[in-house]
Scaffold this active site. Structure first.
Site, PDB file in Angstrom:
ATOM      1  CG  HIS A   1     -27.824  28.170  44.849  1.00  0.00           C
ATOM      2  ND1 HIS A   1     -27.394  28.445  43.567  1.00  0.00           N
ATOM      3  CD2 HIS A   1     -28.754  29.107  45.150  1.00  0.00           C
ATOM      4  CE1 HIS A   1     -28.035  29.519  43.119  1.00  0.00           C
ATOM      5  NE2 HIS A   1     -28.865  29.944  44.054  1.00  0.00           N
TER       6      HIS A   1
ATOM      7  CE  LYS B   1     -30.934  26.485  42.752  1.00  0.00           C
ATOM      8  NZ  LYS B   1     -32.399  26.649  42.881  1.00  0.00           N
TER       9      LYS B   1
HETATM   10  N1  LIG Z   1     -37.157  33.223  42.455  1.00  0.00           N
HETATM   11  C1  LIG Z   1     -36.468  33.468  43.574  1.00  0.00           C
HETATM   12  O1  LIG Z   1     -36.154  34.632  43.924  1.00  0.00           O
HETATM   13  C2  LIG Z   1     -36.108  32.318  44.450  1.00  0.00           C
HETATM   14  C3  LIG Z   1     -36.498  31.078  44.095  1.00  0.00           C
HETATM   15  N2  LIG Z   1     -36.297  30.009  44.922  1.00  0.00           N
HETATM   16  C4  LIG Z   1     -36.881  28.757  44.488  1.00  0.00           C
HETATM   17  O2  LIG Z   1     -38.010  28.493  45.293  1.00  0.00           O
HETATM   18  C5  LIG Z   1     -38.210  27.090  45.409  1.00  0.00           C
HETATM   19  C6  LIG Z   1     -38.309  26.712  46.880  1.00  0.00           C
HETATM   20  O3  LIG Z   1     -37.077  26.961  47.519  1.00  0.00           O
HETATM   21  P1  LIG Z   1     -36.871  26.623  49.073  1.00  0.00           P
HETATM   22  O4  LIG Z   1     -37.849  27.394  49.884  1.00  0.00           O
HETATM   23  O5  LIG Z   1     -35.430  26.772  49.339  1.00  0.00           O
HETATM   24  O6  LIG Z   1     -37.249  25.077  49.083  1.00  0.00           O
HETATM   25  P2  LIG Z   1     -37.874  24.199  50.281  1.00  0.00           P
HETATM   26  O7  LIG Z   1     -37.668  22.782  49.885  1.00  0.00           O
HETATM   27  O8  LIG Z   1     -37.329  24.677  51.584  1.00  0.00           O
HETATM   28  O9  LIG Z   1     -39.434  24.566  50.226  1.00  0.00           O
HETATM   29  C7  LIG Z   1     -40.355  24.053  49.302  1.00  0.00           C
HETATM   30  C8  LIG Z   1     -41.656  23.851  50.048  1.00  0.00           C
HETATM   31  O10 LIG Z   1     -42.685  23.495  49.120  1.00  0.00           O
HETATM   32  C9  LIG Z   1     -43.495  22.537  49.768  1.00  0.00           C
HETATM   33  N3  LIG Z   1     -44.316  21.771  48.828  1.00  0.00           N
HETATM   34  C10 LIG Z   1     -43.971  20.708  48.068  1.00  0.00           C
HETATM   35  N4  LIG Z   1     -45.042  20.255  47.375  1.00  0.00           N
HETATM   36  C11 LIG Z   1     -46.095  21.060  47.706  1.00  0.00           C
HETATM   37  C12 LIG Z   1     -47.463  21.103  47.346  1.00  0.00           C
HETATM   38  N5  LIG Z   1     -47.989  20.217  46.489  1.00  0.00           N
HETATM   39  N6  LIG Z   1     -48.247  22.046  47.881  1.00  0.00           N
HETATM   40  C13 LIG Z   1     -47.743  22.970  48.755  1.00  0.00           C
HETATM   41  N7  LIG Z   1     -46.440  22.970  49.158  1.00  0.00           N
HETATM   42  C14 LIG Z   1     -45.631  22.034  48.624  1.00  0.00           C
HETATM   43  C15 LIG Z   1     -42.484  21.654  50.509  1.00  0.00           C
HETATM   44  O11 LIG Z   1     -43.100  20.834  51.486  1.00  0.00           O
HETATM   45  C16 LIG Z   1     -41.575  22.727  51.091  1.00  0.00           C
HETATM   46  O12 LIG Z   1     -42.038  23.204  52.334  1.00  0.00           O
HETATM   47  C17 LIG Z   1     -37.038  26.455  44.667  1.00  0.00           C
HETATM   48  O13 LIG Z   1     -37.452  26.143  43.350  1.00  0.00           O
HETATM   49  C18 LIG Z   1     -35.995  27.551  44.643  1.00  0.00           C
HETATM   50  O14 LIG Z   1     -35.090  27.437  43.584  1.00  0.00           O
HETATM   51  C19 LIG Z   1     -35.680  30.139  46.118  1.00  0.00           C
HETATM   52  C20 LIG Z   1     -35.241  31.364  46.525  1.00  0.00           C
HETATM   53  C21 LIG Z   1     -35.407  32.556  45.721  1.00  0.00           C
HETATM   54  O1  LIG Z   2     -32.884  27.455  45.640  1.00  0.00           O
HETATM   55  C1  LIG Z   2     -32.474  28.553  46.087  1.00  0.00           C
HETATM   56  O2  LIG Z   2     -32.116  28.695  47.252  1.00  0.00           O
HETATM   57  C2  LIG Z   2     -32.442  29.715  45.191  1.00  0.00           C
HETATM   58  N1  LIG Z   2     -32.993  29.583  44.025  1.00  0.00           N
HETATM   59  C3  LIG Z   2     -33.093  30.566  43.018  1.00  0.00           C
HETATM   60  C4  LIG Z   2     -32.347  30.122  41.785  1.00  0.00           C
HETATM   61  O3  LIG Z   2     -32.510  28.960  41.378  1.00  0.00           O
HETATM   62  O4  LIG Z   2     -31.613  30.915  41.205  1.00  0.00           O
HETATM   63  C5  LIG Z   2     -32.752  31.947  43.502  1.00  0.00           C
HETATM   64  C6  LIG Z   2     -31.698  32.025  44.551  1.00  0.00           C
HETATM   65  O5  LIG Z   2     -30.445  31.969  43.957  1.00  0.00           O
HETATM   66  C7  LIG Z   2     -31.872  30.994  45.650  1.00  0.00           C
END
Ligand SMILES: NC(=O)C1=CN([C@@H]2O[C@H](COP(=O)(O)OP(=O)(O)OC[C@H]3O[C@@H](n4cnc5c(N)ncnc54)[C@H](O)[C@@H]3O)[C@@H](O)[C@H]2O)C=CC1
Ligand SMILES: O=C(O)C1=N[C@H](C(=O)O)C[C@H](O)C1
Length: 269
Positions: A158, A162
């Protein structure tokens, strides 16, 4: 008045948040009714479309989830564990579908989300893409077909931002492999090897994490035997694959019985 389900996006300034706002606002089967960010964020009070550098969307970024959730039939939440746990309670009160993409949730967080799902539909998956959910099923099948003469190793890569490891996807794949073998992942999980680790234990499922640059997300499930090796691989090159799954889940959850679901349920896999 529109009868389309109203969708709130939590964490709108994030990598996933921005992708979700874009896809929700373009989707004809739903309407964007709320945009949430953490208190103190510079986007609070601005139109979310403008804050993202585009056209006005008519939705202001708010740090008041209680107020925003009053208009929601679904909330899509890719944020951080503390925000997701707090949102679970609010979504339950609003009887809104809570789509959770956030990873790195602790056992305590998961217990709180489970409690909230007595009153609301929760769809949670460490990866919402079609490809990875198919890979989960393939991993389970291959693990069931092979015995522990084949060592299972999960390698994920990643981007440098992350914060959690192993990734949510790697854990999903590990659970699937353990399930295929008829064991619990907790008893065979081996992550974070460093130093004199001793020989690999038969039956263990190993995890390794690479972090660097702008890698969107890559996962290999390796079945390593004597003289041969099977590798199942998924490579994400665009975050839209996760967002598309999340939107599908938000619609799929409408009118469904409260409870915890995952993307295998949504995709019918
Ligand atoms: N399940 C899936 O398919 C995927 C899961 N993820 C997960 O999603 C999460 C976010 O990933 P990214 O967007 O890359 O991270 P990022 O750090 O770019 O975004 C997280 C956002 O949440 C906001 N945030 C933090 N505390 C908050 C609160 N109390 N209220 C509202 N917003 C708040 C932050 O300010 C930030 O804008 C991670 O845990 C990642 O692993 C990411 C991509 C795919
Ligand atoms: O943090 C990310 O970017 C992603 N998080 C998810 C994970 O923890 O597997 C999904 C994806 O791989 C991207």
């Amino acid at each position: 008045m529109s009868k389309l389900p109203g969708v709130v996006v939590n964490g709108v300034s994030g990598r996933m948040g921005q992708m979700l706002v874009k896809l929700v606002s373009e989707n004809k089967a739903m309407q964007l009714v709320g945009a949430l960010e953490r208190s103190g964020h510079e986007w609070i009070g601005q139109d979310v479309g403008v804050a993202m550098g585009g056209a006005e969307l008519g939705v202001l970024v708010s740090d008041n989830p209680l107020e925003v959730m009053a208009k929601a039939q679904a909330v899509i939440d890719f944020t951080v564990p503390a925000a997701t746990v707090a949102m679970a309670e609010l979504a339950a009160q609003a009887r809104a579908v809570h789509v959770i993409g956030t990873t790195g949730l602790s056992d305590d967080d998961l217990a709180k989300i489970k409690a909230a799902s007595r009153h609301s539909v929760v769809v949670r998956a460490g990866n919402m893409s079609l490809g990875v959910n198919l890979l989960v099923q393939l991993t389970k099948q291959v693990a069931a077909a092979l015995d522990a003469d084949f060592d299972i190793e999960i390698v994920e890569a990643h981007h440098r931002h992350k914060v959690d490891a192993p990734s949510g996807t790697a854990l999903m794949l590990g659970e699937a492999a353990a399930d295929g073998r008829g064991v619990s992942l907790a008893t065979v999980k081996d992550s974070g090897r460093d130093g004199i680790t001793g020989e690999r234990k038969r039956g263990d499922i190993g995890f390794s994490a690479i972090r660097g640059g702008d890698i969107v997300g890559e996962h290999d499930v390796i079945f390593a035997g004597e003289g041969e090796r099977i590798v199942l691989r998924h490579m994400a090159t665009d975050r839209a694959i996760f967002a598309r799954g999340a939107l599908k889940a938000a619609l799929w959850g409408q009118g469904r019985k409260p409870g915890e679901y995952n993307m295998l349920d949504v995709l019918g896999l």
